[in-house]
Design a protein around this motif. Sequence first.
Motif, short mmCIF file in Angstrom:
data_model
loop_
_atom_site.label_atom_id
_atom_site.label_comp_id
_atom_site.label_asym_id
_atom_site.label_seq_id
_atom_site.Cartn_x
_atom_site.Cartn_y
_atom_site.Cartn_z
N LEU A 447 0.84 -1.21 0.00
CA LEU A 447 0.00 0.00 0.00
C LEU A 447 0.87 1.25 0.00
CD1 LEU A 447 -2.69 1.42 0.05
CD2 LEU A 447 -2.75 1.15 2.55
N LEU A 448 1.95 1.26 0.79
CA LEU A 448 2.83 2.42 0.81
C LEU A 448 3.49 2.63 -0.56
CD1 LEU A 448 4.21 4.75 2.20
CD2 LEU A 448 5.86 3.13 3.20
N ALA A 449 3.90 1.56 -1.21
CA ALA A 449 4.50 1.69 -2.54
C ALA A 449 3.50 2.27 -3.53
CB ALA A 449 5.00 0.33 -3.02
N ALA A 450 2.25 1.81 -3.45
CA ALA A 450 1.22 2.31 -4.36
C ALA A 450 0.95 3.79 -4.12
CB ALA A 450 -0.06 1.51 -4.19
N LEU A 451 0.86 4.20 -2.86
CA LEU A 451 0.61 5.61 -2.54
C LEU A 451 1.77 6.49 -3.00
CD1 LEU A 451 -0.90 5.12 1.02
CD2 LEU A 451 -2.09 6.14 -0.93
N CYS A 452 2.99 6.00 -2.82
CA CYS A 452 4.15 6.79 -3.26
C CYS A 452 4.16 6.95 -4.77
CB CYS A 452 5.44 6.12 -2.78
SG CYS A 452 5.76 6.29 -1.01
N ARG A 453 3.89 5.89 -5.50
CA ARG A 453 3.84 6.00 -6.96
C ARG A 453 2.73 6.96 -7.39
NH1 ARG A 453 4.60 -0.25 -9.22
NH2 ARG A 453 6.51 -0.72 -8.05
N ALA A 454 1.59 6.87 -6.70
CA ALA A 454 0.48 7.77 -7.04
C ALA A 454 0.86 9.23 -6.77
CB ALA A 454 -0.76 7.39 -6.24
N ALA A 455 1.79 9.44 -5.81
CA ALA A 455 2.24 10.80 -5.48
C ALA A 455 3.44 11.22 -6.32
CB ALA A 455 2.60 10.87 -4.00
N GLY A 456 3.81 10.40 -7.31
CA GLY A 456 4.90 10.76 -8.21
C GLY A 456 6.28 10.36 -7.73
N ILE A 457 6.37 9.50 -6.72
CA ILE A 457 7.66 9.06 -6.18
C ILE A 457 7.90 7.62 -6.62
CG2 ILE A 457 9.04 8.73 -4.10
CD1 ILE A 457 7.02 10.59 -2.65
N PRO A 458 8.96 7.32 -7.35
CA PRO A 458 9.26 5.92 -7.68
C PRO A 458 9.38 5.09 -6.41
CG PRO A 458 10.65 7.40 -8.95
CD PRO A 458 9.96 8.25 -7.92
N ALA A 459 8.77 3.91 -6.42
CA ALA A 459 8.76 3.09 -5.21
C ALA A 459 8.80 1.61 -5.58
CB ALA A 459 7.52 3.39 -4.37
N ARG A 460 9.39 0.82 -4.71
CA ARG A 460 9.46 -0.64 -4.85
C ARG A 460 9.44 -1.24 -3.46
NH1 ARG A 460 15.81 -0.71 -6.91
NH2 ARG A 460 16.79 -0.54 -4.85
N VAL A 461 9.42 -2.53 -3.35
CA VAL A 461 9.48 -3.18 -2.04
C VAL A 461 10.82 -3.87 -1.87
CG1 VAL A 461 6.98 -3.52 -1.99
CG2 VAL A 461 8.48 -5.38 -2.76
N ALA A 462 11.22 -4.03 -0.62
CA ALA A 462 12.41 -4.80 -0.27
C ALA A 462 11.97 -5.99 0.57
CB ALA A 462 13.41 -3.93 0.51
N VAL A 463 12.63 -7.11 0.40
CA VAL A 463 12.35 -8.29 1.21
C VAL A 463 13.63 -8.72 1.91
CG1 VAL A 463 10.42 -9.10 -0.20
CG2 VAL A 463 12.73 -9.86 -0.74
N GLY A 464 13.47 -9.25 3.11
CA GLY A 464 14.64 -9.68 3.86
C GLY A 464 14.27 -10.09 5.27
N LEU A 465 15.07 -9.65 6.23
CA LEU A 465 14.91 -10.04 7.62
C LEU A 465 14.86 -8.79 8.49
CD1 LEU A 465 17.84 -12.65 7.70
CD2 LEU A 465 15.48 -13.10 7.07
N VAL A 466 14.17 -8.90 9.61
CA VAL A 466 14.14 -7.80 10.56
C VAL A 466 14.38 -8.37 11.96
CG1 VAL A 466 11.63 -7.88 10.99
CG2 VAL A 466 12.88 -5.73 11.29
N TYR A 467 15.10 -7.62 12.78
CA TYR A 467 15.44 -8.07 14.13
C TYR A 467 14.24 -7.94 15.06
CZ TYR A 467 17.65 -8.22 18.73
OH TYR A 467 17.97 -8.55 20.02
N GLN A 468 14.03 -8.98 15.86
CA GLN A 468 13.03 -8.93 16.92
C GLN A 468 13.35 -10.01 17.95
OE1 GLN A 468 8.71 -8.58 16.09
NE2 GLN A 468 8.49 -10.35 17.44
N ASP A 469 13.46 -9.59 19.22
CA ASP A 469 13.63 -10.53 20.34
C ASP A 469 14.78 -11.51 20.10
OD1 ASP A 469 11.45 -9.29 21.51
OD2 ASP A 469 10.03 -10.73 20.68
N GLN A 470 15.93 -10.99 19.70
CA GLN A 470 17.16 -11.75 19.50
C GLN A 470 17.03 -12.82 18.42
OE1 GLN A 470 19.25 -12.51 23.20
NE2 GLN A 470 20.75 -13.85 22.19
N LYS A 471 16.27 -12.53 17.43
CA LYS A 471 16.20 -13.38 16.24
C LYS A 471 15.78 -12.51 15.07
CE LYS A 471 11.64 -15.05 17.69
NZ LYS A 471 11.75 -14.59 19.08
N PHE A 472 16.03 -13.02 13.87
CA PHE A 472 15.65 -12.30 12.66
C PHE A 472 14.52 -13.05 11.98
CE2 PHE A 472 19.59 -10.17 13.41
CZ PHE A 472 19.42 -8.92 12.83
N LEU A 473 13.44 -12.30 11.71
CA LEU A 473 12.25 -12.84 11.08
C LEU A 473 12.12 -12.27 9.67
CD1 LEU A 473 9.79 -12.26 14.06
CD2 LEU A 473 11.12 -14.31 13.58
#
Length: 538
Positions: A447-473
């Motif tokens: 949704l954020l990528a779509a709103l940014c594109r609609a506002a004229g800002i090139p946007a894409r998504v990134a995939v990966g890992l995020v830290y939480q409670d001493q592990k990466f999800l």
Amino acid sequence: MRIIQNHPSAVPASSGLHAAVVSALAICVGLVGCTAEPAGDSAGSQPADEASAASSATGPAAVSPSTKADRQAWYVTYMLGAKIGYQHTVWRHETRNGQVLSRVDMLSHLVTKRGLSSIATDLRVADVSTADGGLVECQSKVSQGGTSITSRGSVVGDTLRIETTTRGKTVTSTIPWSADWRGFSAVEQSLVRKPMTPGEHRRLRALIPGLDTPLLATVELTAVGPERVKLLTGTYDLLRVDCVTTVPGSPAMRDTYWVDRTGQSMKAYNELVGAESFLTTREVAQDTRGLAQLDFNLDLAAPADRAVAAPHATRRVRYRLTLQRGDPAAAFVSGASQQVTSIDPHTAEVTVYALRPGQAGAKPDASDDAPGEEDRRPSSIIQSDNPKIAALARKVAGDKKDPWQKAVALERFVHGYVALKGFSQGFATAADVVESREGDCTEHAVLLAALCRAAGIPARVAVGLVYQDQKFLFHMWTEVYVGKRWTPIDATLARGGIGAAHLKLAHSSLQGSSAFNAVLSVANVLARGLKVEVLEVE
């Protein structure tokens, strides 16, 4: 096999594994239903009964599949010792304008756990082919949590014309086509039409399902030789066939089939995610006992060796990544916010920077790749031309002129707009999210990528890992192109950018092969024993 245990606590929605990855898993393991192709003169015959399907599950000693009748096969799939679903393949005949055509329908049904929720993914694909295997038309449909993406393709001359439909909107694309290229069931057709012999090698060009549209892949089949293989009903001598499937820009998918003398697959193993499928009966395949025990949030989390205080307020973190079965330097990407250095074939150091416009990152003197048209325009997943999305973008961006100020305002807006944080939505498109106001990190990101594109800002998504409670999800966030480089923002956090607690695997416009390659990059480290050491924190 390891037995998956139930976990008592849920993981917050902002850091769940995406249903998109479950879709990739369905693609990886869902097309193993190898059955004998009916002969062209059997139009009007009835599908094989359950007794016939059961007898074929007892091993190579069973009677060879008939080529004179329509038939079906059932497979049960396990991952990390837990049952995750089944596959069902049906061969039928159709007569059109006096021509007998062969139709193959394949369903992959997977059920996984995400915190306290479970989510079912159905991948349905179908081919219609001529007697000599030439593709006439194809269909695919991915369904999750009330969201579905449907594609229909038809061969016209030297072109495969594809129509992809999401939430009532249809987008048309084309693939240049050759008469000797095949559809989704290419491997199954090849193995059964002419069973392979030890040492034999075949190369096919065939369709595989993508996240939003079918993709053309290269498939290499190599008959290694006979092996003693344990099946659900005993141990048998079968021919091992190694299969390598590649799509440009994505990790190779490696499968192993163990086939009987008729070419029928009795067992399949997908190396990418460590999933096993066995030929069985309908009753065993559809038995729901043991389903939804594999928790993608916890069972496939990557442990960190120590805790990181205030992870999303960090400015720079240096990590050492170890991948037991793979090379982390090949899996994780370098860019303005992340620098990857190979140590050895299984170890890499990764330094992540909290990047903002005007701040130095991992490559302070270099600009990122420029955005393409696919990062600016609407797609079947990021519908930036949706009237409601366009209206919200205008309202939130207001009269702001600075692109970064617009992006941060939209990031904050999405964080509040997605009111129901949860896993049940599946991998929804931006148009779905703007109506439901529900979802986890994937829904925030699209949704954020779509709103940014609609506002004229090139946007894409990134995939990966995020830290939480001493592990990466596993996680998804958004990147916007501001000041000649891509800068990450994350609507699940709404901090005006991110800290150094995100490890990036890939980015994607979420269109065509880009979407498939991104989610496959996450699947590429799912079950390969990733461990994270935190070396230095600022």
